[in-house]
Scaffold this motif. Structure first.
Motif, PDB file in Angstrom:
ATOM      1  N   PHE A 269     -12.877   2.296   4.561  1.00  0.00           N
ATOM      2  CA  PHE A 269     -13.808   2.524   3.454  1.00  0.00           C
ATOM      3  C   PHE A 269     -14.591   1.258   3.118  1.00  0.00           C
ATOM      4  O   PHE A 269     -15.799   1.295   2.883  1.00  0.00           O
ATOM      5  CB  PHE A 269     -13.028   3.003   2.223  1.00  0.00           C
ATOM      6  N   ILE A 270     -13.909   0.118   3.136  1.00  0.00           N
ATOM      7  CA  ILE A 270     -14.560  -1.146   2.787  1.00  0.00           C
ATOM      8  C   ILE A 270     -15.562  -1.569   3.857  1.00  0.00           C
ATOM      9  O   ILE A 270     -16.676  -2.017   3.544  1.00  0.00           O
ATOM     10  CB  ILE A 270     -13.498  -2.245   2.581  1.00  0.00           C
ATOM     11  N   LEU A 271     -15.198  -1.421   5.122  1.00  0.00           N
ATOM     12  CA  LEU A 271     -16.061  -1.892   6.210  1.00  0.00           C
ATOM     13  C   LEU A 271     -17.063  -0.846   6.672  1.00  0.00           C
ATOM     14  O   LEU A 271     -17.959  -1.155   7.456  1.00  0.00           O
ATOM     15  CB  LEU A 271     -15.203  -2.331   7.398  1.00  0.00           C
TER      16      LEU A 271
ATOM     17  N   THR B 257      -8.100   3.474  -6.446  1.00  0.00           N
ATOM     18  CA  THR B 257      -7.570   4.705  -5.849  1.00  0.00           C
ATOM     19  C   THR B 257      -6.208   5.054  -6.427  1.00  0.00           C
ATOM     20  O   THR B 257      -6.052   6.066  -7.096  1.00  0.00           O
ATOM     21  CB  THR B 257      -7.509   4.591  -4.317  1.00  0.00           C
ATOM     22  N   THR B 258      -5.213   4.199  -6.204  1.00  0.00           N
ATOM     23  CA  THR B 258      -3.870   4.504  -6.710  1.00  0.00           C
ATOM     24  C   THR B 258      -3.417   3.565  -7.828  1.00  0.00           C
ATOM     25  O   THR B 258      -2.316   3.738  -8.354  1.00  0.00           O
ATOM     26  CB  THR B 258      -2.845   4.422  -5.567  1.00  0.00           C
ATOM     27  N   ILE B 259      -4.229   2.587  -8.195  1.00  0.00           N
ATOM     28  CA  ILE B 259      -3.921   1.568  -9.201  1.00  0.00           C
ATOM     29  C   ILE B 259      -2.792   0.656  -8.717  1.00  0.00           C
ATOM     30  O   ILE B 259      -2.947  -0.550  -8.626  1.00  0.00           O
ATOM     31  CB  ILE B 259      -3.571   2.171 -10.579  1.00  0.00           C
TER      32      ILE B 259
ATOM     33  N   THR C 297       0.842  -1.189   0.000  1.00  0.00           N
ATOM     34  CA  THR C 297       0.000   0.000   0.000  1.00  0.00           C
ATOM     35  C   THR C 297       0.882   1.245   0.000  1.00  0.00           C
ATOM     36  O   THR C 297       2.091   1.169   0.216  1.00  0.00           O
ATOM     37  CB  THR C 297      -0.916   0.026   1.239  1.00  0.00           C
ATOM     38  N   VAL C 298       0.271   2.385  -0.228  1.00  0.00           N
ATOM     39  CA  VAL C 298       1.000   3.651  -0.212  1.00  0.00           C
ATOM     40  C   VAL C 298       1.110   4.086   1.252  1.00  0.00           C
ATOM     41  O   VAL C 298       0.291   4.854   1.763  1.00  0.00           O
ATOM     42  CB  VAL C 298       0.294   4.713  -1.065  1.00  0.00           C
ATOM     43  N   GLY C 299       2.127   3.562   1.929  1.00  0.00           N
ATOM     44  CA  GLY C 299       2.233   3.739   3.364  1.00  0.00           C
ATOM     45  C   GLY C 299       1.154   2.942   4.068  1.00  0.00           C
ATOM     46  O   GLY C 299       0.219   2.408   3.452  1.00  0.00           O
TER      47      GLY C 299
ATOM     48  N   ARG D 102      -9.393  -9.591   1.349  1.00  0.00           N
ATOM     49  CA  ARG D 102      -8.208  -9.386   0.515  1.00  0.00           C
ATOM     50  C   ARG D 102      -8.601  -8.937  -0.888  1.00  0.00           C
ATOM     51  O   ARG D 102      -8.005  -8.018  -1.458  1.00  0.00           O
ATOM     52  CB  ARG D 102      -7.399 -10.684   0.466  1.00  0.00           C
ATOM     53  N   ALA D 103      -9.618  -9.567  -1.454  1.00  0.00           N
ATOM     54  CA  ALA D 103     -10.075  -9.187  -2.792  1.00  0.00           C
ATOM     55  C   ALA D 103     -10.589  -7.756  -2.819  1.00  0.00           C
ATOM     56  O   ALA D 103     -10.281  -6.985  -3.731  1.00  0.00           O
ATOM     57  CB  ALA D 103     -11.160 -10.158  -3.259  1.00  0.00           C
ATOM     58  N   GLN D 104     -11.363  -7.368  -1.806  1.00  0.00           N
ATOM     59  CA  GLN D 104     -11.876  -6.000  -1.746  1.00  0.00           C
ATOM     60  C   GLN D 104     -10.749  -4.975  -1.587  1.00  0.00           C
ATOM     61  O   GLN D 104     -10.794  -3.887  -2.165  1.00  0.00           O
ATOM     62  CB  GLN D 104     -12.883  -5.863  -0.608  1.00  0.00           C
ATOM     63  N   LEU D 105      -9.738  -5.319  -0.801  1.00  0.00           N
ATOM     64  CA  LEU D 105      -8.602  -4.413  -0.637  1.00  0.00           C
ATOM     65  C   LEU D 105      -7.866  -4.217  -1.960  1.00  0.00           C
ATOM     66  O   LEU D 105      -7.462  -3.102  -2.299  1.00  0.00           O
ATOM     67  CB  LEU D 105      -7.643  -4.962   0.420  1.00  0.00           C
ATOM     68  N   GLU D 106      -7.709  -5.278  -2.715  1.00  0.00           N
ATOM     69  CA  GLU D 106      -7.037  -5.147  -4.011  1.00  0.00           C
ATOM     70  C   GLU D 106      -7.868  -4.308  -4.969  1.00  0.00           C
ATOM     71  O   GLU D 106      -7.341  -3.426  -5.670  1.00  0.00           O
ATOM     72  CB  GLU D 106      -6.756  -6.530  -4.602  1.00  0.00           C
ATOM     73  N   PHE D 107      -9.188  -4.547  -5.014  1.00  0.00           N
ATOM     74  CA  PHE D 107     -10.051  -3.732  -5.875  1.00  0.00           C
ATOM     75  C   PHE D 107     -10.009  -2.263  -5.452  1.00  0.00           C
ATOM     76  O   PHE D 107      -9.962  -1.353  -6.283  1.00  0.00           O
ATOM     77  CB  PHE D 107     -11.503  -4.225  -5.812  1.00  0.00           C
ATOM     78  N   ALA D 108     -10.034  -2.026  -4.139  1.00  0.00           N
ATOM     79  CA  ALA D 108     -10.035  -0.659  -3.632  1.00  0.00           C
ATOM     80  C   ALA D 108      -8.731   0.044  -3.969  1.00  0.00           C
ATOM     81  O   ALA D 108      -8.720   1.228  -4.339  1.00  0.00           O
ATOM     82  CB  ALA D 108     -10.261  -0.668  -2.119  1.00  0.00           C
ATOM     83  N   LYS D 109      -7.631  -0.667  -3.847  1.00  0.00           N
ATOM     84  CA  LYS D 109      -6.347  -0.051  -4.203  1.00  0.00           C
ATOM     85  C   LYS D 109      -6.310   0.286  -5.683  1.00  0.00           C
ATOM     86  O   LYS D 109      -5.846   1.365  -6.077  1.00  0.00           O
ATOM     87  CB  LYS D 109      -5.193  -0.987  -3.835  1.00  0.00           C
ATOM     88  N   PHE D 110      -6.799  -0.624  -6.524  1.00  0.00           N
ATOM     89  CA  PHE D 110      -6.810  -0.357  -7.961  1.00  0.00           C
ATOM     90  C   PHE D 110      -7.635   0.885  -8.286  1.00  0.00           C
ATOM     91  O   PHE D 110      -7.282   1.684  -9.158  1.00  0.00           O
ATOM     92  CB  PHE D 110      -7.355  -1.560  -8.725  1.00  0.00           C
TER      93      PHE D 110
END
Length: 378
Positions: free
Chosen positions: A93-95, A251-253, A81-83, A241-249
């Protein structure tokens, strides 16, 4: 004029990145790592050949493998992650569905609380007090949980105190969650976990104790590299884990490939680098302990388990409210800064003292200036 909602509150901790002082004991990290320290053995040539393309959303495979190995998990459980702040924000955000509750330990790094408020979660604070050694009270936590609690947010070692959670405390938290909010996650910020003092071993990561535990950390504190803005989040829950990856994509890709290349190099040379940093922390802690003992008539502290930080308190029988204000004013006049307890939701007489950033001669000078301020303010 258009209305701009205040989603993120102001906190004077922002001065750490915008206002420099000569002797900064408000910072919570060790000495800054220099690029020259990791450019040996042809690393500069590696960077010259690095393609400035998008990186993988979940992060460099080699970097995730090294992070996973230090936490006893699989590389597929890790997302860079970015920090650590991006990890904290994405989890919130997800929860943070309507009506979702979160219990967060206090005192706390203010940004960890702010992201929860920003997504409109129902935030309930779990006080952990100086007089109790900042230990977690499991029964008090149980009284704050509800069936709508989706997250319990803690840190180990804690910021600002450096006090770490015990396995018994964590198991007690998990038992309470199983009873009252079985679908909730336990987030543990382990940013300071490897910043032990001297030659002792770091405590094992808590993430392997239970699949409901989510761990996050970054290269900012233990490793001395806040400038590369690289961190990670670890979860063994596949859906999260899947939601975190989608969320990162979304936001910052991805992370910066340059930052991740530097982070990988740090991880590849981490053990010898950490030995030197841990010895520096041990020396800083020893000086701090001696300082507190020498001024025990005016201050007291909670000794940290790890990290480059601790909490010190002005004695109530010496410092009234006006004297607390005078103390910080006297420090400012001496180009010296500590982290006021108000930054973290702690009592005004408490302050965070960082003993890891400065050289040892500068730390000695800074502690001497605190002693002057104590005498003048009392």
């Amino acid at each position: 004029m258009p209305h701009v909602p205040s989603r993120f509150p102001h906190n004077d901790i922002m001065t750490l990145t915008s206002s420099a002082v000569r002797f900064d004991l408000a910072e919570s990290l060790g000495p800054d790592l220099r690029l020259g320290q990791i450019f040996a053995d042809g690393f500069g040539a590696e960077l010259e050949d690095l393609a400035l393309a998008y990186g993988p959303t979940d992060g460099s495979a080699a970097l995730r493998q090294l992070i996973a190995a230090r936490h006893g998990v699989d590389a597929d459980d890790v997302i860079t992650t970015v920090g650590a702040m991006q990890a904290l924000f994405l989890i919130a955000f997800i929860l943070g569905e309507p009506g979702a509750g979160v219990v967060i330990g206090r005192p706390v790094f203010p940004n960890a609380r702010s992201v929860l408020d920003a997504v409109r979660m129902d935030v309930v604070e779990l006080p952990m007090r100086f007089d109790d050694g900042y230990r977690l009270d499991v029964d008090r936590l149980r009284s704050l949980l509800t069936p709508r609690t989706r997250l319990v947010s803690l840190a180990s070692p804690q910021n600002p105190s450096g006090v770490a959670l015990t396995g018994q405390e964590v198991r007690g938290v998990l038992a309470c969650m199983q009873e009252i909010c079985p679908d909730a996650f336990l987030l543990v910020d382990e940013t300071y976990r490897e910043a032990v003092h001297g030659d002792g071993d770091a405590r094992p990561s808590l993430v392997g104790l239970d699949r409901r535990i989510v761990s996050c950390a970054s290269f900012s504190k233990c490793h001395g590299a806040p400038g590369i803005r690289t961190g990670w989040v670890i979860t063994q829950d596949r859906a999260l884990r899947a939601q975190l990856e989608f969320a990162k994509f979304n936001t910052t890709i991805s992370n910066s490939v340059v930052d991740e290349a530097i982070a990988l190099r740090i991880m590849q040379t981490l053990d010898p680098m950490m030995r030197d940093r841990r010895r520096h922390l041990a020396a800083g802690l020893a000086r701090t302990a001696a300082f507190v003992e020498a001024h025990a008539d005016m201050i007291e502290w909670v000794r940290p388990d790890a990290g480059a930080l601790c909490c010190v308190r002005l004695r109530r029988d010496v410092f009234d409210d006006a004297a607390v204000v005078r103390f910080h004013g006297e420090l400012a006049a001496r180009e010296t800064r500590v982290g006021p307890g108000s930054w973290f939701g702690d009592e005004p007489r408490v302050f965070r003292l960082g003993f890891g950033l400065l050289t040892l001669p500068d730390l000695d000078e800074a502690l001497g200036r605190i002693a002057q301020a104590l005498r003048q303010a009392a």
